[in-house]
Design a protein around this motif. Structure first.
Motif, mmCIF file in Angstrom:
data_model
loop_
_atom_site.group_PDB
_atom_site.id
_atom_site.type_symbol
_atom_site.label_atom_id
_atom_site.label_comp_id
_atom_site.label_asym_id
_atom_site.label_seq_id
_atom_site.Cartn_x
_atom_site.Cartn_y
_atom_site.Cartn_z
ATOM 1 N N PRO A 155 -105.253 -7.081 -22.809
ATOM 2 C CA PRO A 155 -105.578 -6.897 -24.232
ATOM 3 C C PRO A 155 -106.675 -5.852 -24.337
ATOM 4 N N LYS A 156 -107.130 -5.543 -25.560
ATOM 5 C CA LYS A 156 -108.207 -4.558 -25.715
ATOM 6 C C LYS A 156 -109.450 -5.069 -24.984
ATOM 7 N N ILE A 157 -109.890 -4.292 -23.990
ATOM 8 C CA ILE A 157 -110.986 -4.731 -23.142
ATOM 9 C C ILE A 157 -111.645 -3.509 -22.522
ATOM 10 N N ASP A 158 -112.910 -3.630 -22.133
ATOM 11 C CA ASP A 158 -113.644 -2.506 -21.557
ATOM 12 C C ASP A 158 -113.216 -2.298 -20.116
ATOM 13 N N THR A 159 -112.838 -1.077 -19.770
ATOM 14 C CA THR A 159 -112.447 -0.749 -18.403
ATOM 15 C C THR A 159 -113.150 0.529 -17.954
ATOM 16 N N ALA A 160 -113.260 0.691 -16.645
ATOM 17 C CA ALA A 160 -113.787 1.914 -16.037
ATOM 18 C C ALA A 160 -113.313 1.941 -14.594
ATOM 19 N N TRP A 161 -113.130 3.156 -14.037
ATOM 20 C CA TRP A 161 -112.602 3.255 -12.677
ATOM 21 C C TRP A 161 -113.001 4.579 -12.048
ATOM 22 N N ASN A 162 -112.900 4.634 -10.716
ATOM 23 C CA ASN A 162 -112.996 5.910 -10.011
ATOM 24 C C ASN A 162 -112.312 5.798 -8.657
ATOM 25 N N ILE A 163 -111.993 6.962 -8.086
ATOM 26 C CA ILE A 163 -111.603 7.068 -6.681
ATOM 27 C C ILE A 163 -112.381 8.223 -6.092
ATOM 28 N N ARG A 164 -112.823 8.064 -4.814
ATOM 29 C CA ARG A 164 -113.656 9.072 -4.172
ATOM 30 C C ARG A 164 -113.104 9.397 -2.783
ATOM 31 N N THR A 165 -113.180 10.671 -2.421
ATOM 32 C CA THR A 165 -112.841 11.058 -1.053
ATOM 33 C C THR A 165 -114.042 10.844 -0.148
ATOM 34 N N ARG A 166 -113.775 10.820 1.144
ATOM 35 C CA ARG A 166 -114.864 10.979 2.107
ATOM 36 C C ARG A 166 -115.297 12.453 2.096
ATOM 37 N N PRO A 167 -116.507 12.757 2.567
ATOM 38 C CA PRO A 167 -116.910 14.162 2.623
ATOM 39 C C PRO A 167 -115.964 14.964 3.533
ATOM 40 N N PHE A 168 -115.601 16.155 3.105
ATOM 41 C CA PHE A 168 -114.783 17.052 3.922
ATOM 42 C C PHE A 168 -115.491 18.405 3.997
ATOM 43 N N PRO A 169 -115.310 19.154 5.095
ATOM 44 C CA PRO A 169 -116.116 20.372 5.324
ATOM 45 C C PRO A 169 -115.725 21.525 4.408
ATOM 46 N N ILE A 170 -116.720 22.311 4.033
ATOM 47 C CA ILE A 170 -116.543 23.557 3.270
ATOM 48 C C ILE A 170 -117.212 24.669 4.088
ATOM 49 N N SER A 171 -116.451 25.647 4.525
ATOM 50 C CA SER A 171 -117.027 26.712 5.333
ATOM 51 C C SER A 171 -117.365 27.950 4.518
ATOM 52 N N THR A 172 -116.628 28.205 3.427
ATOM 53 C CA THR A 172 -116.878 29.379 2.584
ATOM 54 C C THR A 172 -117.842 28.994 1.481
ATOM 55 N N LYS A 173 -119.004 29.641 1.428
ATOM 56 C CA LYS A 173 -120.059 29.239 0.506
ATOM 57 C C LYS A 173 -120.292 30.315 -0.548
ATOM 58 N N GLY A 174 -120.644 29.882 -1.739
ATOM 59 C CA GLY A 174 -120.958 30.820 -2.804
ATOM 60 C C GLY A 174 -119.743 31.476 -3.416
ATOM 61 N N SER A 175 -118.544 31.023 -3.041
ATOM 62 C CA SER A 175 -117.318 31.615 -3.558
ATOM 63 C C SER A 175 -116.777 30.806 -4.725
ATOM 64 N N GLU A 176 -115.827 31.381 -5.419
ATOM 65 C CA GLU A 176 -115.178 30.687 -6.518
ATOM 66 C C GLU A 176 -114.189 29.664 -5.961
ATOM 67 N N PHE A 177 -114.134 28.492 -6.599
ATOM 68 C CA PHE A 177 -113.159 27.478 -6.206
ATOM 69 C C PHE A 177 -112.222 27.185 -7.368
ATOM 70 N N VAL A 178 -111.063 26.632 -7.035
ATOM 71 C CA VAL A 178 -110.147 26.096 -8.030
ATOM 72 C C VAL A 178 -109.706 24.716 -7.560
ATOM 73 N N LEU A 179 -109.973 23.703 -8.349
ATOM 74 C CA LEU A 179 -109.466 22.358 -8.095
ATOM 75 C C LEU A 179 -108.208 22.183 -8.936
ATOM 76 N N ARG A 180 -107.093 21.883 -8.285
ATOM 77 C CA ARG A 180 -105.831 21.689 -8.988
ATOM 78 C C ARG A 180 -105.362 20.256 -8.795
ATOM 79 N N PHE A 181 -104.799 19.694 -9.843
ATOM 80 C CA PHE A 181 -104.162 18.380 -9.733
ATOM 81 C C PHE A 181 -103.156 18.252 -10.860
ATOM 82 N N SER A 182 -102.197 17.363 -10.679
ATOM 83 C CA SER A 182 -101.188 17.111 -11.706
ATOM 84 C C SER A 182 -101.374 15.708 -12.235
#
Length: 787
Positions: free
Chosen positions: A91-118
């Protein structure tokens, strides 16, 4: 007859249109495209540093509030693995959620990124920050020592029926060694069978050499047929090509779309020059074909009288707009009832149901295009009448609208309107609201409203609201006695509204929503606005909500047209951490400018912005703003377009047994004196603030200190106004650091401090001043010669 002129050259195709109708342009499905400033580009080649399709275990860690939601990682939908978040038919009720990855390495720094998802969901979803970011969607950047070195919050919008690929762009901080991706939101609630699907998450680091390798494409929203042409930059070797799909009927269960085709009627051909669509409804599919080192940019598409531009990844998430357009209130008991139904795409007219005073009159309304008229056979009874309308659009967004009209007289109180710049007019007299929330009986006022309003008037206020007693005769009488104007909470006309409140001179605005986007749909807010104006067209309507200025879609953007004014809740001083205070005035500027941008984007001017500035402790906020922070925040709001100002809050809730310790402006002499000092200054300045803002505002030249505040606004912002033969310059330093600035002011003979005295220099039209962190300086400028 509409004329157009096509101009060709090697690189560019342009079309000039006459009398265009601009539309909020939606990308429904897409592949490998990017949006920059609302223009469409094919995606640049990028190196993928994270990719997951929810087909492996251990990549994501889920969490949800009180375990109310079902979170399936790796569930199958449409033959592909994805994340499914569902409300378990709650029924109508308060909800909240998340999902998190573990840390993963980034070698290219200061560059532009694009996060894509569907993503796909029947809910109008905006991933928004709340509870200190616990449930928000964001990328966390981690340095080599394992410490957070930056965040990139993001939001999105989705709709049911198909997956949309969302692209989030930004830059990776130079200190970054790894990253964490988090998806989640606290609002809206995933209840009553709502569901969300997420798949194909990918984080790419963009190749800085601007190499394009793939053709990108997108599918438009549904449009009426007509001549199709476009404006674009098309470099040598690249191309923009179109295909279309058409439908001859737009009715639920009866509309069928053709396959995609080009000039020869097959999917193997493409339109590359303007063409005509004879079918009543069309969708277009655009292919953006890059060259190796250059790519086309699509700026706009014209379909008949409509122009699509400023694209977003949002499909139509809103039900048809239902509005009574016949006169109300009206004394004619044989008046016709006329409805207007509009939509961003197409209405399914075969879903229409209309009940008037609980009688089904659907078949008695005559429709001409989007207007429906009912001619009564007998007299309407005096008083309020209810109209219930159910209608859906082609995306099956259903509106169950609750409207009303009133047979009788309108109030005789002075009409409250907005000037074309958003200033409130009571009759024809300008009024600058200086307001306070939640006026109540407390120890501070001897539990007496008369004393409360007497004290508030002496402190500089003229505008008030009460959660607890705003609809009582005692509250109205005390406010009126001391010349206060009120905004009063009403959701739908009731007996007290009809008989007393709409006739009371103290009330100038109806308060239709609090934390609006968290608990009220756009359609519900439209219903409230229409309902109160059906019986009282003489007053304004208003609502309050946090802005979430950094979100792709702010909390205000979808609700702009539903009320005349907006009360953005801007409470930046939440923690004891340094950045909480450092960002105080900067956040005000960010939110105010976003409100102004939302009004411009929706074409809804005039609208008034009455910001609610923080002056409280509690409710999760760990301290009061200091006097200097309070003053800087308040004046920053004025400089950046406030048409009035309010503060939260007058009283508070101190209940030790319930562990409630919330403190407002009346909880100590220090807090009262601080807010009174600021309110009195704004009261003294209000004749100036009511003047129109001239064009050609001065731009300070930074001589020393930071040019930007912590949120990348200009560190010194100012507002110049003319009043009674003089000019007034209001200046705010939104940086926590000292800044020295120069203002070049022509035709100014003399400069004086308007409030407290401080040293500055003025010579040959050059005003040089030094601002400590969060300083506010106001000058009166004596004009020499013409303005």
């Amino acid at each position: 007859m509409r004329k157009f002129l096509a101009l060709w050259n090697i690189c560019v195709f342009h079309v000039i249109f006459f009398a265009p109708l601009l539309f909020a342009s939606t990308i429904c499905e897409n592949y490998k495209i990017d949006l920059q400033n609302g223009k469409v580009h094919p995606a640049r080649y990028a190196k993928t540093v994270f990719s997951d399709h929810f087909d492996k275990n251990g990549v994501w860690a889920p969490a949800n509030f009180q375990n109310r939601l079902k979170i399936d990682l790796g569930a199958k939908y449409e033959g592909k693995s994805c994340l499914i978040v569902s409300g378990k038919d709650l029924p109508k009720i308060d909800t909240a959620w998340n999902i998190r990855t573990r840390p993963f390495p980034i070698s290219t720094k200061g560059s532009e990124f694009v996060l894509r998802f569907s993503i796909q969901s029947p809910m109008p979803v905006n991933g928004s920050a709340n509870h200190g970011g616990r449930w928000e969607s964001r990328i966390e950047w981690i340095d080599a020592n394992g410490k957070e070195c930056g965040q990139h919050p993001f939001s999105w919008a989705s709709s049911s029926g198909t997956f949309s690929e969302i692209s989030i762009r930004g830059f990776v901080p130079k200190e970054t060694a790894s990253a964490i991706i988090q998806f989640g939101f606290d609002s809206p609630n995933i209840d009553e069978g709502n569901i969300l699907f997420l798949r194909d998450v990918e984080l790419d680091i963009v190749d800085p050499s601007n190499i394009w390798r793939e053709t990108g494409w997108f599918i438009s929203d549904i449009c009426p047929g007509g001549n199709i042409s476009w404006t674009a930059d098309v470099p040598q070797g690249s191309a923009i090509k179109f295909q279309i799909s058409v439908s001859n009927k737009m009715e639920k269960g009866k509309n069928e779309w053709t396959s995609w085709y080009g000039p020869d009627g097959t999917e193997k051909s493409f339109y590359e020059k303007p063409f005509q669509v004879n079918a009543p409804w069309v969708r277009y599919k655009v292919f953006l074909v890059p060259a190796e080192k250059a790519a086309p940019v699509l700026k706009s598409v014209s379909i008949g009288k409509r122009i699509d531009s400023s694209w977003t990844f949002r499909r139509d998430m809103f039900a048809p707009r239902v509005k009574i357009v016949s006169d109300t209130p009206v004394q004619n008991v044989r008046t016709n009832l006329v409805l207007e139904i509009t939509d961003d795409t197409a209405v399914f007219w075969n879903t229409l149901k209309i009940r008037v005073d609980d009688k089904d009159l659907s078949d008695q309304f005559l429709r001409k295009e989007n207007r429906l008229t009912y001619i009564p056979r007998t007299d309407w009874a005096p008083g309020l009448h209810r109209v219930d309308v159910e209608i859906s659009d082609c995306y099956e967004n259903i509106n169950k609208a609750k409207k009303c009209f009133y047979i009788g007289k309108a109030p005789s109180t002075p009409k409250i309107t907005l000037r074309d710049d958003g200033i409130t007019l009571i009759g024809d007299k300008p009024f600058f609201p200086i307001g306070i929330y939640s006026v109540m009986k407390r120890e501070f006022n001897d539990f007496n409203f008369d004393k409360a309003f007497k004290d508030l008037k002496e402190a500089g206020f003229n505008f008030a609201h009460s959660y607890n007693a705003g609809r009582s005769d005692e509250f109205l009488a005390a406010a009126d006695k001391y010349g206060f104007k009120l905004w009063t909470a009403v959701r739908f006309p009731d007996e007290r509204f009809l008989e007393i409140e709409r006739h009371h001179p103290a009330i100038i605005a109806w308060y239709l929503g609090d934390d609006t986007s968290a608990n009220t749909t756009v359609e519900e807010l439209y219903d409230r606005d229409d309902a109160v104006k059906a019986a009282d067209p003489t007053r304004l309507t208003t609502q309050a909500d946090p802005v979430r200025a950094k979100n792709t879609v702010s909390n205000y953007q979808d609700y702009v047209k539903a009320t005349d004014t907006f009360l953005p809740e801007i409470y930046p001083v939440k923690t004891l951490k340094a950045e909480s205070g450092e960002n105080c005035a900067a956040q005000i500027i960010l939110d105010m400018e976003r409100c102004r941008s939302d009004i411009t984007l929706t074409g809804a001017a005039p609208r008034a912005i009455w910001p609610i500035i923080q002056y409280f402790k509690g409710w999760g906020w760990q301290r009061f703003p200091t006097y200097k922070e309070l003053r800087a925040m308040s004046f920053a709001a004025l400089v950046h377009g406030a048409n009035g100002i309010t503060w939260y809050t007058y009283g508070g809730t101190v209940e030790p047994k319930r562990k409630k310790f919330n403190y407002g402006i009346t909880t100590s002499p220090e807090q009262w004196n601080n807010i009174s000092a600021v309110a009195k200054q704004i009261r003294d300045l209000s004749p100036v603030l009511l003047e129109r803002t001239p064009k050609g505002q001065p731009r300070p030249i930074i001589l020393d200190g930071p040019k930007k505040d912590p949120l990348e606004n200009d560190s010194i912002s100012c507002l110049l106004k003319y009043h009674d033969g003089a000019a007034y310059l209001i200046c705010v330093n939104s940086s926590p650091k000292t800044v020295k600035a120069e203002f070049r002011l022509s035709k100014i003979k003399k400069v004086e401090n308007f409030f407290e005295k401080h040293d500055f220099s003025f010579k040959n039209g050059s005003l040089i001043d030094t601002f400590s962190g969060h300083d506010v300086h106001v000058f009166k400028l004596v004009i020499g010669g013409a303005k």
